[in-house]
Design an enzyme around this catalytic site. Sequence first.
Site, PDB file in Angstrom:
ATOM      1  CD  GLU A 243      -1.628  -2.360   1.584  1.00  0.00           C
ATOM      2  OE1 GLU A 243      -0.561  -2.552   1.791  1.00  0.00           O
ATOM      3  OE2 GLU A 243      -2.557  -3.301   1.666  1.00  0.00           O
TER       4      GLU A 243
ATOM      5  CG  PHE B   5      -9.934  -9.804  11.185  1.00  0.00           C
ATOM      6  CD1 PHE B   5      -9.025 -10.215  11.706  1.00  0.00           C
ATOM      7  CD2 PHE B   5     -10.520  -9.769   9.733  1.00  0.00           C
ATOM      8  CE1 PHE B   5      -7.926 -10.470  10.703  1.00  0.00           C
ATOM      9  CE2 PHE B   5      -9.295 -10.135   8.895  1.00  0.00           C
ATOM     10  CZ  PHE B   5      -8.149 -10.493   9.360  1.00  0.00           C
ATOM     11  CD  GLN B   6      -7.686  -7.332   7.540  1.00  0.00           C
ATOM     12  OE1 GLN B   6      -8.478  -7.378   6.785  1.00  0.00           O
ATOM     13  NE2 GLN B   6      -6.323  -7.893   7.271  1.00  0.00           N
TER      14      GLN B   6
ATOM     15  CE  LYS C 282     -17.199  -6.663   3.057  1.00  0.00           C
ATOM     16  NZ  LYS C 282     -16.622  -7.964   3.319  1.00  0.00           N
TER      17      LYS C 282
ATOM     18  CG  MET D 236      22.456  12.138   3.398  1.00  0.00           C
ATOM     19  SD  MET D 236      23.439  13.050   2.659  1.00  0.00           S
ATOM     20  CE  MET D 236      22.783  13.852   1.436  1.00  0.00           C
TER      21      MET D 236
HETATM   22  C1  LIG Z   1      12.273   5.517   5.527  1.00  0.00           C
HETATM   23  C2  LIG Z   1      13.349   6.182   5.595  1.00  0.00           C
HETATM   24  N1  LIG Z   1      14.344   5.747   6.587  1.00  0.00           N
HETATM   25  C3  LIG Z   1      15.456   6.228   6.969  1.00  0.00           C
HETATM   26  C4  LIG Z   1      15.829   7.409   6.395  1.00  0.00           C
HETATM   27  C5  LIG Z   1      17.265   8.311   6.569  1.00  0.00           C
HETATM   28  N2  LIG Z   1      18.173   8.327   5.695  1.00  0.00           N
HETATM   29  C6  LIG Z   1      18.409   9.322   4.863  1.00  0.00           C
HETATM   30  S1  LIG Z   1      19.322   9.010   3.649  1.00  0.00           S
HETATM   31  C7  LIG Z   1      19.669   7.586   3.842  1.00  0.00           C
HETATM   32  C8  LIG Z   1      20.719   6.622   3.124  1.00  0.00           C
HETATM   33  C9  LIG Z   1      19.990   6.215   1.712  1.00  0.00           C
HETATM   34  O1  LIG Z   1      21.136   5.516   1.403  1.00  0.00           O
HETATM   35  P1  LIG Z   1      20.893   5.192  -0.393  1.00  0.00           P
HETATM   36  O2  LIG Z   1      19.645   4.992  -0.721  1.00  0.00           O
HETATM   37  O3  LIG Z   1      22.039   3.887  -0.714  1.00  0.00           O
HETATM   38  O4  LIG Z   1      21.371   6.338  -1.096  1.00  0.00           O
HETATM   39  P2  LIG Z   1      22.767   7.318  -0.912  1.00  0.00           P
HETATM   40  O5  LIG Z   1      22.772   8.062   0.142  1.00  0.00           O
HETATM   41  O6  LIG Z   1      23.604   6.224  -0.742  1.00  0.00           O
HETATM   42  O7  LIG Z   1      22.969   7.627  -2.354  1.00  0.00           O
HETATM   43  C10 LIG Z   1      18.859   7.079   5.333  1.00  0.00           C
HETATM   44  C11 LIG Z   1      18.891   5.607   5.808  1.00  0.00           C
HETATM   45  C12 LIG Z   1      15.143   7.916   5.447  1.00  0.00           C
HETATM   46  N3  LIG Z   1      15.164   9.161   4.799  1.00  0.00           N
HETATM   47  N4  LIG Z   1      14.066   7.359   5.072  1.00  0.00           N
END
Ligand SMILES: Cc1ncc(C[n+]2csc(CCOP(=O)(O)OP(=O)(O)O)c2C)c(N)n1
Lengths: 163, 577
Positions: free
Chosen positions: B50, B112-113, B162, B477
Amino acid sequence: MRHIISILLENEAGALSRVAGLFSARGYNIESLTVAPTEDETLSRMTLVTSGSESIIEQITKQLNKLVDVVKLVDLTEGPHIEREMIMLKVQAVGDARDELKRLVDIFRGRIIDVTESSYTIELTGAGRKIDAFLQAMPRKDIIEVVRSGVSGIGRGDKGLRL
Amino acid sequence: MELTGADIFVRCLEDEGVEYIFGYPGGAALHIYDALYRQDKVKHILVRHEQGATHAADGYARATGKPGAVIVTSGPGATNAVTGIATAYMDSIPLVVFTGQVPTMLIGDDAFQEVDAVGITRPCVKHNFLVKDVKDLAMTIKKAFYIATTGRPGPVVVDIPKDVTADITEYDYPDAISMRSYAPVTKGHQAQVKKAAALITSAKRPMIYTGGGVILGNAAESLTEFVRTLGYPCTNTLMGLGGYPATDPLFVGMLGMHGTYEANMAMHECDVLIAVGARFDDRVTGDLNKFCPHARIVHIDIDPASIGKNVPVEIPIVGNVDGVIKDLLKAIRASKKKPDAEALAAWWEQIEEWRAMNCLTFDRASELIKPQYVIETLYKLTDGDAFVTSDVGQHQMWAAQFYKFDKPRRWINSGGLGTMGFGLPSAMGVQLAYPDALVACITGEASIQMCIQELSTCKQYGLPIKVINLNNRYMGMVRQWQEFFYDRRYSHSYMDALPDFIKLAESYGHVGMKIEKPGDVEGALKEAIATTDRLVFLDFITDQTENVYPMMPAGKGHHEMELGPCSQVVSTNRELA
Ligand SMILES: Cc1ncc(C[n+]2csc(CCOP(=O)(O)OP(=O)(O)O)c2C)c(N)n1
């Protein structure tokens, strides 16, 4: 600064929780909040007492206005207005203290609305500050129960907050 | 004609002109799914989770300007949708999300749900409804689309028990609607417009800073005319890219944490700031105490609550940005006041000096694939005309820096919530809206795994998306912040046990390509672009150590940027005369 915000709200399920949720989500203070239906059953009137700097109050009114359920809003503190709160107070009243309490209630123009051998229940209406002063005057150890209605308010003059 | 709630639901979508609804069935939504089965006007796209449905509808909405529609079941269906709803909320995207609910007589019984979908979504929707009576269904749906798409747009949730979808009533879809409690201001206050026009033309070091509001308000064209008429420098936020043509000389790049040196310095030194459809987000402003210290500020926004929220503003104008910009142009022309040409020339000279620092350089001689190079090459090969979605991380910033968007609604990313997992499903929505367009999803090996299951949806509907995976084996990042601010303690940011993305793509029936050398980048991208009928998953093995520059670290000002190792470093906090 303390502000009294009066709101006309759609009388819908969930409207109250939207207002309460807004205050908790954005970290605003709520000192008191009262709400009840109006003569028009599709509308509720809410009075909200909050405090904060001018910029926070501005944000609060803007964010409240943004809620889809908020029909109209006024910050009563911006103009002349009347503020009222009701308190019901149950206190221990035995022996000499009974007369003393009665006098105090009279001074504050309250009423005793229930009596037992050992207690009084007092009703008092006034602005929040008067209620605070009355509570201060009560001997703390004698207080059994405090019920405050929360503040409601209305603007002075012939104009009203309505659709 | 008397219809069941489920049939009314479908008729409402039809009458709203909904082309696609993204969803996933379940018990509470089964009457609705039956009604969807018995018609062919509204096309249902079956996602694999979803969250994917909400992001796909969101991507569709961002690319087209039309509202996105979603249907999910009660309970876990609703909770899975929440991330996508919050993502849309933070970026003001018009979505209408329908959640099935347990029958009215079971609500509150821990059936449920059952979840309180209205309660759970309340803080991340523009508004939401629980429909308790089939007689209210059509009107509620009308209101939902109206609220989602007008004023400052946003997601609206409609929770439908529903039994309401089984009950029968007369169908009548209202043509128009007005709500006493909801009437967004659209036209700017003319006295304010006049005041703003006077301040704008009196500027000696002007700066125009525009955000997502320009995109959402379809104001790119009038903004472009406004900027060109004045000859003032223009910067865009991450959400505002494409609002002004990036290849135009008056454009100084994105601003903010990873904005260009010239954009941020011009922010710091400007004397009049014209903010349009932007909300002074902390990633844009940096330390508020150091924000635009010399500037008098004009702020145009549809949402009064956005004005003066973070930064005090001298001239606020509430209204539809497109209309207000046009009014401003008229007022400026009518006043016959011209900007001070000499001052403006000196200002541009200064800006060009900043621009000459070339803050977006990277090592082109590297033997490893530089992620910036991949995006730059994609930009060249697509003539800057692709739809680009992204996930969240370094790759997102590089995409924003190195793909130059000349048109609005081409750059699709989760700026406000920063939701990893957004890229692929949002690309599905874009590709469905524009079947013949080139849609690229720029992602990282961590982000892509958050909604990787949607590769299956792409196969089912034949969506030829180009997935550009900038695979640095790290949550890049996070790693960058750990390198800079945590003494290189790379706590849980290494992406161990990665799948073989090529085999993974192939197992879903797509084309997979692995690219390991800089010399192969262009060829691979060309081949992928030429493959117009298949999804191509390009796994670029990139330099693990690359960092995003320039950078204004959190809590610093615009004039306190750190430039990358490739740029010459000069003192950035000197004062202008
Ligand atoms: C759902 C979610 N969880 C955690 C984060 C924190 N976060 C921001 S950037 C990042 C790393 C992203 O890694 P990747 O997709 O490999 O991209 P890169 O930075 O290596 O280009 C994380 C964990 C987020 N933005 N969203």
